[in-house]
Motif scaffolding. Structure first.
Motif, short mmCIF file in Angstrom:
data_model
loop_
_atom_site.label_atom_id
_atom_site.label_comp_id
_atom_site.label_asym_id
_atom_site.label_seq_id
_atom_site.Cartn_x
_atom_site.Cartn_y
_atom_site.Cartn_z
N LEU A 120 -4.54 6.46 -7.29
CA LEU A 120 -4.44 7.49 -6.25
C LEU A 120 -5.33 8.68 -6.55
N GLU A 121 -5.42 9.05 -7.83
CA GLU A 121 -6.28 10.18 -8.18
C GLU A 121 -7.75 9.82 -8.00
N ALA A 122 -8.14 8.61 -8.44
CA ALA A 122 -9.55 8.21 -8.36
C ALA A 122 -10.02 8.01 -6.93
N LEU A 123 -9.13 7.56 -6.05
CA LEU A 123 -9.53 7.21 -4.69
C LEU A 123 -9.22 8.30 -3.67
N GLY A 124 -8.84 9.47 -4.14
CA GLY A 124 -8.56 10.55 -3.22
C GLY A 124 -9.67 10.80 -2.20
N PRO A 125 -10.93 10.84 -2.62
CA PRO A 125 -12.00 11.13 -1.66
C PRO A 125 -12.22 10.05 -0.60
N VAL A 126 -11.82 8.80 -0.88
CA VAL A 126 -12.09 7.72 0.08
C VAL A 126 -10.85 7.34 0.89
N ALA A 127 -9.69 7.91 0.56
CA ALA A 127 -8.44 7.48 1.19
C ALA A 127 -8.40 7.73 2.68
N ALA A 128 -9.23 8.64 3.17
CA ALA A 128 -9.22 8.96 4.60
C ALA A 128 -10.17 8.07 5.40
N ASP A 129 -10.86 7.15 4.74
CA ASP A 129 -11.89 6.35 5.40
C ASP A 129 -11.45 4.89 5.52
N PRO A 130 -11.02 4.46 6.71
CA PRO A 130 -10.58 3.08 6.87
C PRO A 130 -11.68 2.05 6.62
N GLY A 190 0.81 -1.21 0.00
CA GLY A 190 0.00 0.00 0.00
C GLY A 190 0.84 1.25 0.00
N VAL A 191 0.17 2.37 0.02
CA VAL A 191 0.83 3.66 0.20
C VAL A 191 0.25 4.32 1.44
N VAL A 192 1.07 5.14 2.08
CA VAL A 192 0.64 5.84 3.28
C VAL A 192 -0.13 7.09 2.86
N THR A 193 -1.34 7.23 3.39
CA THR A 193 -2.16 8.38 3.05
C THR A 193 -1.79 9.57 3.94
N GLY A 194 -2.35 10.72 3.60
CA GLY A 194 -2.08 11.91 4.39
C GLY A 194 -2.50 11.76 5.84
N GLY A 195 -3.50 10.92 6.10
CA GLY A 195 -3.96 10.70 7.46
C GLY A 195 -3.26 9.57 8.18
N GLY A 196 -2.24 8.99 7.54
CA GLY A 196 -1.48 7.92 8.16
C GLY A 196 -2.09 6.54 7.98
N HIS A 197 -3.15 6.42 7.17
CA HIS A 197 -3.72 5.12 6.87
C HIS A 197 -2.94 4.46 5.74
N LEU A 198 -3.31 3.22 5.40
CA LEU A 198 -2.67 2.49 4.31
C LEU A 198 -3.71 2.16 3.25
N LEU A 199 -3.48 2.64 2.04
CA LEU A 199 -4.35 2.36 0.91
C LEU A 199 -3.81 1.16 0.15
N ASP A 200 -4.60 0.10 0.06
CA ASP A 200 -4.20 -1.13 -0.63
C ASP A 200 -4.22 -0.87 -2.14
N LEU A 201 -3.04 -0.86 -2.77
CA LEU A 201 -2.95 -0.49 -4.18
C LEU A 201 -3.59 -1.51 -5.11
N ASN A 202 -3.38 -2.79 -4.84
CA ASN A 202 -3.96 -3.82 -5.70
C ASN A 202 -5.48 -3.79 -5.65
N GLN A 203 -6.03 -3.73 -4.44
CA GLN A 203 -7.48 -3.62 -4.30
C GLN A 203 -8.00 -2.33 -4.91
N GLY A 204 -7.23 -1.26 -4.72
CA GLY A 204 -7.67 0.02 -5.24
C GLY A 204 -7.76 0.03 -6.75
N TYR A 205 -6.76 -0.54 -7.43
CA TYR A 205 -6.79 -0.54 -8.90
C TYR A 205 -7.90 -1.45 -9.41
N ALA A 206 -8.11 -2.59 -8.76
CA ALA A 206 -9.21 -3.46 -9.16
C ALA A 206 -10.55 -2.74 -9.00
#
Length: 340
Positions: free
Chosen positions: A85-95, A27-43
């Motif tokens: 990352l661009e598409a999921l910007g609005p949801v990246a802060a929501d675990p 994953g990548v670390v979001t601005g809020g310190g969460h982890l965005l799963d890249l594989n799940q995100g692209y799918a």
């Protein structure tokens, strides 16, 4: 809304618990310190365009949940990550965010176990590129050859662990040392790389603790070879917590390097005191030898950055924290092996 540029991110490899056991993700670390799963995100992004089964296959191929394979995807994978990352910007802060294919998109930091960003590097090399460290460790007997080239040894990539892993102190060992370093990760293969082209082969940087058993190390060196058992037993090469991309971290700028043992500061130095630049190191190592995606290159211990130089060593029970400004903190506890 753009979440992050693909060249300015902090990659993490982490484990999450599932009903069938631990699952490893990237994953990548979001601005809020969460982890965005890249594989799940692209799918998730692809599921709006293609059949969902096909979206999963494409995501596994283009944005695999393995950092070395992901880096090897080059521009194709980079473009997919940027889109995600661009598409999921609005949801990246929501675990609690869920993928269209089922499963989580985002995890909070306390839900996961951070591993080494590269749990099994393609190879492991380590330099000794800080002059003050060499001077102190050798009592000012620096060989003249040291000034001719960035010297290094090859380590055991199977011995790598991440932050939070206990470092086992075997019975009878009283000089198990830390080394305060940072490491370079290769992101594009090449040989005979010119210094001016080295930056184009680097995926990013991470903190490195080259845990060293000093008595074994110096016995091996006196015997004319090594280090081997002084450096490369299981769990004694620590990388992490993240892989930070070059747009976010420049090794040529001054960054504080700090070691704390049981909460007490033992070491402090700066990245800009290095004698050989990262470009010089990469160029030298690639001479008549191909560097591959996922190779890890330690730059060496900063001056004053180990117990050997201080003439004292961490003891079982001590938490050893190595911090490199901009790269994060590695924290590992020295723990006595049963019978020690």
């Amino acid at each position: 809304m753009q979440f992050l540029e693909v060249r300015s991110v902090r990659y993490a490899t982490f484990e999450v618990d599932t009903p069938v056991g631990p699952l490893r993700r990237v994953g990548v670390v979001t601005g809020g310190g969460h982890l965005l799963d890249l594989n799940q995100g692209y799918a998730h992004v692809l599921a709006d365009r293609v059949d969902r089964a096909r979206a999963r296959v494409l995501a596994d191929a283009v944005v695999p949940p393995d950092l070395i394979a992901l880096l090897a995807g080059g521009p194709v994978s980079e473009a997919a990550i940027a889109e995600t990352l661009e598409a999921l910007g609005p949801v990246a802060a929501d675990p609690a965010a869920q993928s269209l294919l089922g499963g989580r998109l985002v995890y909070s930091a306390d839900e996961v176990r951070l591993l080494s960003p590269l749990p099994r590097p393609a190879s492991l090399r380590d330099c000794s590129a800080f002059e003050q460290h060499v001077k102190t460790a050798t009592r000012d007997n620096v060989p003249p050859e040291w000034y001719e080239m960035p010297v290094y040894y090859k380590g055991n990539p199977e011995s790598v662990v991440g932050t939070g892993t206990d470092i086992v102190v075997p019975p009878g060992v009283d000089r198990l040392d830390y080394e305060l370093e940072y490491a370079v990760v290769i992101g594009r293969s090449g040989s005979d790389i010119a210094e001016e082209d080295a930056a184009g082969h680097i995926a990013g940087y991470t903190v490195f603790n080259d845990v060293s058993e000093r008595r074994a190390q110096f016995k091996e060196i006196r015997a004319g070879l090594g280090p081997t058992k002084g450096k490369d037993t299981d769990g004694t090469n620590v990388l992490g917590p993240y892989l930070v991309t070059p747009d976010e971290w420049d090794p040529d700028k001054p960054h504080a390097m700090i070691a704390r043992v049981a909460g007490e500061e033992w070491s402090r130095g700066s990245t800009d005191t290095i004698h050989y630049s990262v470009a010089q190191i990469v160029s030298h190592m690639s001479r008549r030898e191909t560097l591959h995606v996922g190779d890890v290159i330690g730059t060496g211990t900063v001056g004053g950055g180990c117990g050997l130089e201080l003439r004292r060593y961490p003891q079982p029970g001590d938490l050893v924290e190595l911090e490199v400004e901009g790269l994060g903190v590695l924290g590992n506890r020295w723990v006595a092996q049963d019978g020690a």
